[in-house]
Design an enzyme around this catalytic site. Structure first.
Site, PDB file in Angstrom:
ATOM      1  N   GLU A 164       6.857  22.720  -1.634  1.00 59.82           N
ATOM      2  CA  GLU A 164       7.644  21.613  -1.100  1.00 59.82           C
ATOM      3  C   GLU A 164       8.991  22.089  -0.580  1.00 59.82           C
ATOM      4  O   GLU A 164       9.479  21.629   0.465  1.00 59.82           O
ATOM      5  CB  GLU A 164       7.824  20.544  -2.176  1.00 59.82           C
ATOM      6  CG  GLU A 164       6.515  19.826  -2.509  1.00 59.82           C
ATOM      7  CD  GLU A 164       6.631  18.920  -3.716  1.00 59.82           C
ATOM      8  OE1 GLU A 164       6.394  17.716  -3.562  1.00 59.82           O
ATOM      9  OE2 GLU A 164       6.952  19.419  -4.817  1.00 59.82           O
ATOM     10  N   GLU A 190      -0.354  20.502  -8.518  1.00 59.22           N
ATOM     11  CA  GLU A 190       0.072  19.480  -9.475  1.00 59.22           C
ATOM     12  C   GLU A 190      -1.088  18.696 -10.075  1.00 59.22           C
ATOM     13  O   GLU A 190      -1.025  18.275 -11.236  1.00 59.22           O
ATOM     14  CB  GLU A 190       1.046  18.512  -8.801  1.00 59.22           C
ATOM     15  CG  GLU A 190       2.425  19.084  -8.517  1.00 59.22           C
ATOM     16  CD  GLU A 190       2.517  19.747  -7.151  1.00 59.22           C
ATOM     17  OE1 GLU A 190       3.646  19.985  -6.692  1.00 59.22           O
ATOM     18  OE2 GLU A 190       1.463  20.044  -6.549  1.00 59.22           O
TER      19      GLU A 190
END
Length: 257
Positions: free
Chosen positions: A111, A131
């Site tokens: 990210e 995740e």
């Protein structure tokens, strides 16, 4: 701010920020992100800096968020801390940010990389959003930026399996700009930064804003914004210098004015 989790330097109009938690593969805890965003904003205000390079180390750009900070948090605690709000400030840095990545670029590291404007990667790079394997999902823009970068179906595959892709595949999908040997990835990023730093700073800044507008607004809105930026640059000394230098067949001297 006195930094403990990052290092910074400025050389020849290029600011270099290095993530510095090597003992945990540069896991992104809240303190590191606060320091990083502060350093980015300081360099954005520093007239000696025209382009920023963000890097980690050969083994890991960043292997993800620091899970130990979140493992025992409740939903309400996470909501009240709003830990991702500080990430949003990265998008308002007006100068180009080039990520120089190697090794693990996972979770929050991915990210963070996607929050940058360009990416130079070593051939050892592994990029992913794992995740889902922890029972959660990206929270700092991973689902949104990844879908914009690689398209819906590839983003779905990466996000739902949690499996990383290598540098060559990331290049094919347009997630990074260039793959180079591990020995030179940082040098290549700095070389690109210096090339961009030689361009007129106001034009560079408005080009970055216009490209960001292109991925978040309609075509009509983007074109209107672009056109206004184009006209605005005719109020700059760099526009006069650039066009005069072109007509006189000499190298321009851009000052950012």
């Amino acid at each position: 701010m006195s930094y403990t989790h990052i290092q910074e330097a400025v050389d020849q109009q290029v600011g270099l920020i290095t993530l510095n938690r090597p003992q945990v593969l540069n896991a992104l805890n809240r303190k590191l992100i606060e320091e990083l965003v502060d350093a980015l904003e300081q360099m954005d205000r520093n007239e000696e800096v025209r382009v920023i390079v963000l890097t980690g180390n050969d083994r890991a750009f960043a292997a993800g968020a620091d899970i130990s900070e979140m493992a025992n948090e409740s939903a309400i605690q996470m909501l009240l801390k709003d830990q991702f709000a500080v990430w949003d400030r990265i998008a308002y840095v007006s100068k180009p940010i080039i990520a120089a990545v190697s090794g693990f670029v996972l979770g929050g590291g991915c990210e963070l990389m996607m929050s940058c404007d360009m990416v130079i990667a070593s051939e050892t790079t592994k990029i992913g959003q794992p995740e889902v394997k922890l029972g959660v999902m990206p929270g700092a823009g991973g689902t949104q930026r990844l879908a914009h970068a690689v398209g819906k179906v590839k983003a779905m595959e990466m996000l739902l399996t949690g499996e990383p892709i290598n540098a060559d595949e990331a290049l094919r999908y347009g997630l990074i700009n260039k793959v180079v040997p591990i020995e030179v990835y940082l040098q290549e990023a700095i070389k690109l930064a210096r090339q961009i730093a030689s361009q007129p700073p106001l034009a560079v800044r408005l080009i970055k804003k216009s490209v960001h507008k292109a991925v978040s607004h309609s075509l009509d809105e983007g074109i209107a914004f672009e056109r206004n930026c184009f006209y605005l640059l005719f109020a700059s000394e760099d526009q006069t210098e650039g066009m005069q230098a072109f007509m006189n067949k000499r190298k321009p001297n851009f000052t950012g004015r």
